[in-house]
Design a protein around this motif. Structure first.
Motif, PDB file in Angstrom:
ATOM      1  N   ALA A  99       0.814  -1.227   0.000  1.00  0.00           N
ATOM      2  CA  ALA A  99       0.000   0.000   0.000  1.00  0.00           C
ATOM      3  C   ALA A  99       0.841   1.268   0.000  1.00  0.00           C
ATOM      4  O   ALA A  99       0.632   2.172   0.811  1.00  0.00           O
ATOM      5  N   ILE A 100       1.795   1.331  -0.941  1.00  0.00           N
ATOM      6  CA  ILE A 100       2.570   2.554  -1.123  1.00  0.00           C
ATOM      7  C   ILE A 100       2.327   3.102  -2.517  1.00  0.00           C
ATOM      8  O   ILE A 100       1.847   2.400  -3.401  1.00  0.00           O
ATOM      9  N   SER A 101       2.677   4.327  -2.709  1.00  0.00           N
ATOM     10  CA  SER A 101       2.556   4.942  -4.028  1.00  0.00           C
ATOM     11  C   SER A 101       3.631   4.399  -4.957  1.00  0.00           C
ATOM     12  O   SER A 101       4.789   4.226  -4.553  1.00  0.00           O
ATOM     13  N   SER A 102       3.259   4.103  -6.191  1.00  0.00           N
ATOM     14  CA  SER A 102       4.193   3.627  -7.221  1.00  0.00           C
ATOM     15  C   SER A 102       5.086   2.493  -6.719  1.00  0.00           C
ATOM     16  O   SER A 102       6.322   2.588  -6.723  1.00  0.00           O
ATOM     17  N   PRO A 103       4.503   1.381  -6.291  1.00  0.00           N
ATOM     18  CA  PRO A 103       5.316   0.291  -5.744  1.00  0.00           C
ATOM     19  C   PRO A 103       6.308  -0.289  -6.745  1.00  0.00           C
ATOM     20  O   PRO A 103       7.353  -0.801  -6.353  1.00  0.00           O
ATOM     21  N   TYR A 104       6.012  -0.161  -8.037  1.00  0.00           N
ATOM     22  CA  TYR A 104       6.919  -0.674  -9.064  1.00  0.00           C
ATOM     23  C   TYR A 104       8.214   0.139  -9.134  1.00  0.00           C
ATOM     24  O   TYR A 104       9.212  -0.317  -9.694  1.00  0.00           O
ATOM     25  N   ASP A 105       8.211   1.345  -8.573  1.00  0.00           N
ATOM     26  CA  ASP A 105       9.418   2.182  -8.548  1.00  0.00           C
ATOM     27  C   ASP A 105      10.173   2.098  -7.231  1.00  0.00           C
ATOM     28  O   ASP A 105      11.186   2.783  -7.041  1.00  0.00           O
ATOM     29  N   TYR A 106       9.693   1.269  -6.321  1.00  0.00           N
ATOM     30  CA  TYR A 106      10.318   1.191  -5.001  1.00  0.00           C
ATOM     31  C   TYR A 106      11.797   0.815  -5.122  1.00  0.00           C
ATOM     32  O   TYR A 106      12.178  -0.052  -5.913  1.00  0.00           O
ATOM     33  N   ASN A 107      12.620   1.448  -4.335  1.00  0.00           N
ATOM     34  CA  ASN A 107      14.054   1.160  -4.244  1.00  0.00           C
ATOM     35  C   ASN A 107      14.811   1.365  -5.557  1.00  0.00           C
ATOM     36  O   ASN A 107      15.874   0.801  -5.763  1.00  0.00           O
ATOM     37  N   GLY A 108      14.239   2.142  -6.444  1.00  0.00           N
ATOM     38  CA  GLY A 108      14.909   2.398  -7.713  1.00  0.00           C
ATOM     39  C   GLY A 108      14.356   1.599  -8.874  1.00  0.00           C
ATOM     40  O   GLY A 108      14.883   1.673  -9.992  1.00  0.00           O
ATOM     41  N   GLY A 109      13.299   0.829  -8.615  1.00  0.00           N
ATOM     42  CA  GLY A 109      12.636   0.143  -9.716  1.00  0.00           C
ATOM     43  C   GLY A 109      12.886  -1.352  -9.789  1.00  0.00           C
ATOM     44  O   GLY A 109      13.462  -1.969  -8.892  1.00  0.00           O
ATOM     45  N   GLU A 110      12.475  -1.924 -10.900  1.00  0.00           N
ATOM     46  CA  GLU A 110      12.404  -3.364 -11.095  1.00  0.00           C
ATOM     47  C   GLU A 110      13.709  -4.098 -10.793  1.00  0.00           C
ATOM     48  O   GLU A 110      13.692  -5.192 -10.214  1.00  0.00           O
ATOM     49  N   THR A 111      14.831  -3.551 -11.166  1.00  0.00           N
ATOM     50  CA  THR A 111      16.101  -4.259 -10.970  1.00  0.00           C
ATOM     51  C   THR A 111      16.584  -4.226  -9.530  1.00  0.00           C
ATOM     52  O   THR A 111      17.559  -4.898  -9.191  1.00  0.00           O
ATOM     53  N   HIS A 112      15.892  -3.471  -8.687  1.00  0.00           N
ATOM     54  CA  HIS A 112      16.325  -3.329  -7.296  1.00  0.00           C
ATOM     55  C   HIS A 112      15.321  -3.907  -6.304  1.00  0.00           C
ATOM     56  O   HIS A 112      15.405  -3.647  -5.099  1.00  0.00           O
ATOM     57  N   ILE A 113      14.356  -4.672  -6.805  1.00  0.00           N
ATOM     58  CA  ILE A 113      13.410  -5.377  -5.943  1.00  0.00           C
ATOM     59  C   ILE A 113      13.367  -6.844  -6.360  1.00  0.00           C
ATOM     60  O   ILE A 113      13.598  -7.184  -7.522  1.00  0.00           O
ATOM     61  N   THR A 153      -4.766 -13.505  16.357  1.00  0.00           N
ATOM     62  CA  THR A 153      -3.807 -13.280  17.436  1.00  0.00           C
ATOM     63  C   THR A 153      -3.187 -11.885  17.438  1.00  0.00           C
ATOM     64  O   THR A 153      -2.644 -11.452  18.456  1.00  0.00           O
ATOM     65  N   GLY A 154      -3.227 -11.201  16.288  1.00  0.00           N
ATOM     66  CA  GLY A 154      -2.547  -9.916  16.174  1.00  0.00           C
ATOM     67  C   GLY A 154      -1.088 -10.039  15.796  1.00  0.00           C
ATOM     68  O   GLY A 154      -0.385  -9.025  15.661  1.00  0.00           O
ATOM     69  N   TYR A 155      -0.633 -11.279  15.579  1.00  0.00           N
ATOM     70  CA  TYR A 155       0.767 -11.516  15.217  1.00  0.00           C
ATOM     71  C   TYR A 155       0.867 -12.218  13.870  1.00  0.00           C
ATOM     72  O   TYR A 155       0.014 -13.034  13.539  1.00  0.00           O
ATOM     73  N   PRO A 156       1.956 -11.899  13.135  1.00  0.00           N
ATOM     74  CA  PRO A 156       2.900 -10.800  13.342  1.00  0.00           C
ATOM     75  C   PRO A 156       2.187  -9.444  13.276  1.00  0.00           C
ATOM     76  O   PRO A 156       1.092  -9.341  12.719  1.00  0.00           O
ATOM     77  N   VAL A 157       2.811  -8.433  13.816  1.00  0.00           N
ATOM     78  CA  VAL A 157       2.244  -7.078  13.746  1.00  0.00           C
ATOM     79  C   VAL A 157       2.592  -6.500  12.385  1.00  0.00           C
ATOM     80  O   VAL A 157       3.756  -6.278  12.074  1.00  0.00           O
ATOM     81  N   PHE A 158       1.577  -6.280  11.565  1.00  0.00           N
ATOM     82  CA  PHE A 158       1.788  -5.811  10.204  1.00  0.00           C
ATOM     83  C   PHE A 158       1.578  -4.301  10.089  1.00  0.00           C
ATOM     84  O   PHE A 158       0.813  -3.701  10.865  1.00  0.00           O
ATOM     85  N   VAL A 159       2.217  -3.717   9.104  1.00  0.00           N
ATOM     86  CA  VAL A 159       2.005  -2.317   8.747  1.00  0.00           C
ATOM     87  C   VAL A 159       1.029  -2.280   7.582  1.00  0.00           C
ATOM     88  O   VAL A 159       1.262  -2.919   6.551  1.00  0.00           O
ATOM     89  N   THR A 160      -0.067  -1.570   7.731  1.00  0.00           N
ATOM     90  CA  THR A 160      -1.069  -1.583   6.665  1.00  0.00           C
ATOM     91  C   THR A 160      -0.621  -0.792   5.443  1.00  0.00           C
ATOM     92  O   THR A 160      -1.028  -1.091   4.331  1.00  0.00           O
ATOM     93  N   GLY A 161       0.215   0.223   5.620  1.00  0.00           N
ATOM     94  CA  GLY A 161       0.691   1.007   4.484  1.00  0.00           C
ATOM     95  C   GLY A 161      -0.008   2.346   4.387  1.00  0.00           C
ATOM     96  O   GLY A 161      -1.185   2.483   4.758  1.00  0.00           O
ATOM     97  N   PRO A 162       0.683   3.373   3.868  1.00  0.00           N
ATOM     98  CA  PRO A 162       0.140   4.735   3.867  1.00  0.00           C
ATOM     99  C   PRO A 162      -1.092   4.925   3.005  1.00  0.00           C
ATOM    100  O   PRO A 162      -1.895   5.818   3.275  1.00  0.00           O
ATOM    101  N   LEU A 163      -1.267   4.112   1.974  1.00  0.00           N
ATOM    102  CA  LEU A 163      -2.420   4.291   1.090  1.00  0.00           C
ATOM    103  C   LEU A 163      -3.546   3.305   1.364  1.00  0.00           C
ATOM    104  O   LEU A 163      -4.534   3.279   0.632  1.00  0.00           O
ATOM    105  N   ALA A 164      -3.423   2.520   2.409  1.00  0.00           N
ATOM    106  CA  ALA A 164      -4.453   1.536   2.718  1.00  0.00           C
ATOM    107  C   ALA A 164      -5.773   2.220   3.045  1.00  0.00           C
ATOM    108  O   ALA A 164      -5.810   3.267   3.701  1.00  0.00           O
ATOM    109  N   ALA A 165      -6.854   1.604   2.594  1.00  0.00           N
ATOM    110  CA  ALA A 165      -8.183   2.180   2.807  1.00  0.00           C
ATOM    111  C   ALA A 165      -8.637   2.057   4.248  1.00  0.00           C
ATOM    112  O   ALA A 165      -9.542   2.778   4.681  1.00  0.00           O
TER     113      ALA A 165
END
Length: 485
Positions: free
Chosen positions: A310-324, A431-443
């Motif tokens: 749930a982030i903006s432009s996840p395909y560009d994360y960390n510099g893009g396709e070659t870095h994920i 159980t609540g575990y693991p504790v997850f981060v929903t993400g900044p764009l999550a509804a």
């Protein structure tokens, strides 16, 4: 003359109708179907769709195994109503299998069909909460087209009773299960009993917060291993192999089902990759591929990089396709010895027992919570071909050694259940575990608790839909079903 003609016509008609059924029966076309012929299809219609959802649908993202970097609507938890036609379609086919077996007095197949029925209905109620159950599948036989939504509490009670009866039937029955059509267990009734009882434990744990008798029932089963046999090793797993011959019997990411560019949309989640990195987990390279470039990254220098949800432009994360990281090569194959349509595993059973022993609710002869925890991890490592040396080194780490916390136990269970059904999601919401981060764009600000009912229900079964919503709560993905309240 007219009289003679009339007599001739009558004689002709008589000749035409004599042995009519025998003359007009095609000797090359079967008029009846043996029940065992339907068993393989009932299994395929159950196991393969269940596994497909675990990889390509909402459970994979709710469990933080997968992040979609294209068409990422599900990743944002903006979930609309979800059809259940496929689930009930599988149940309809299984009912035909059951009814045919019953009419032929083949109790070995009615028992197996009942186990398949429980697995499917349990999955549906675990996804939605209250659902059509007692009056479901009766539109043909009883003309019930507006089935009542049964309460989850009542559904669970019935499912558990059905599993007990199926186990007892298979224990007492001497009729042979045709190995050629039993794609799961090759005709071994004992293995079907183990599956039924392991599934029984899963459901008892699921409802344990709301049931006064769940742990007592568990202990009764554990005190009577001869009557209630359980999984003993990975060889007992309820997992259907992929043959890789055609689209139906191939892994959903293989080229017979999907182009590589389609599967490239599915990346390992940052949640799972970072956890595996932190624990020096040897399963990481089995599940994820290393990045293709270690220069030019923007935030993560690791060789394995998962994508946050749930982030903006996840395909560009960390510099893009070659870095994920992509998924590992096995997930692009039509079949692999490491991939099955997994319904339940020995590793999961070990973690179930470890949890209830750790909580002091039951005892297991010759076992402790720590030993069961370690067996669960070891079983998962073995299933993915991890060497004995690497397995020993992993278990010896301070971060992996049993510490008696629910957070650690469920985290290891979550890892072991990687892309194996919806169990990672179901445990996290329980159980609540693991504790997850929903993400900044999550509804929403939490992991979803359920699917919304199919939108068609408001057109075709409105009264029963309204009754269920009034009783259970708003038809939203954050509404808690009975055993979560």
């Amino acid at each position: 003359m007219k009289k003679i003609y009339a007599i001739g016509v009558l004689l002709l008609l008589s000749a035409c109708t004599k042995n009519f059924e025998e003359i007009n029966t095609d000797p090359n076309t079967a008029t009846t179907v043996n029940p065992q012929y339907l068993l393989s299809t009932a299994l395929v219609k159950t196991a393969y769709p269940y596994q497909n959802e675990a990889f390509l649908d909402k459970p994979a993202e709710a469990a933080r195994y997968i992040t979609k970097v294209r068409n990422e609507g599900d990743d944002l938890f903006g979930w609309a109503g979800k059809t259940w036609d496929g689930y009930y379609g599988a149940l309809t086919y299984n009912k035909t299998f059951h009814d045919l077996a019953a009419s032929n007095g083949m109790l070995q197949y009615t028992a197996i069909s009942d186990i398949i029925k429980v697995f499917n209905f349990a999955y549906i109620t675990d996804l939605y909460g209250d659902i059509p159950y007692s009056e479901a599948l009766l539109s043909k036989d009883s003309s019930i087209v507006h089935p009542v939504y049964d309460q989850q509490e009542d559904i669970y009670s019935s499912l558990l009773a059905t599993l007990t009866a199926a186990n007892d039937t298979l224990a007492a029955n001497t009729q042979t299960i045709d190995a050629d059509y039993d794609l799961l267990y090759g005709g071994v009734a004992l293995n079907w009993r183990k599956f039924a009882n392991a599934l029984h434990l899963r459901l008892l744990l699921r409802m344990s917060k709301k049931s006064a008798t769940a742990y007592t029932e568990m202990q009764h089963m554990l005190n009577n291993p001869g009557k209630f046999p359980l999984f003993e090793s990975n060889s007992d797993d309820a997992g259907l192999r992929y043959l890789g011959v055609n689209a139906i019997d191939s892994w959903p990411g293989g080229n017979l089902n999907s182009k590589a560019t389609e599967i490239d949309k599915y990346k390992p989640s940052k949640e799972i990759v970072d956890t595996l990195l932190r624990l020096n987990d040897p399963r990481l390279p089995v599940w994820a591929a290393p990045v293709s470039s270690t220069t030019g990254y923007t935030v993560d220098a690791n060789l394995y990089v998962g994508v946050p949800n749930a982030i903006s432009s996840p395909y560009d994360y960390n510099g893009g396709e070659t870095h994920i990281s992509k998924m590992a090569p096995i997930f692009y194959a039509n079949q692999s010895d490491l991939l099955k349509a997994s319904m339940m595993t020995y590793a999961e059973q070990c973690f179930i027992l470890a949890e209830v022993v750790q909580a002091g609710k039951v005892t297991v002869s010759g076992e402790t919570a720590a030993s069961l925890y370690n067996k669960g991890i070891a079983a998962s490592l073995d299933a993915y071909g991890i060497s004995a040396t690497a397995k020993a080194a992993y278990l010896a780490q301070a971060s992996v050694q049993y510490n008696g916390t629910l957070a650690q136990l469920i985290t290891q269970k979550w890892i072991a259940n990687f892309l194996k059904g919806a169990e990672g999601w179901f445990d996290q919401r329980r159980t609540g575990y693991p504790v997850f981060v929903t993400g900044p764009l999550a509804a929403i600000s939490e992991i979803p608790s359920r699917y919304k009912y199919p939108t068609t229900e408001q057109s075709y079964n409105l009264d029963q839909y309204n009754a269920a919503v009034t009783r259970q709560g708003a038809d939203e993905i954050t509404t808690k079903m009975w055993y979560l309240k």
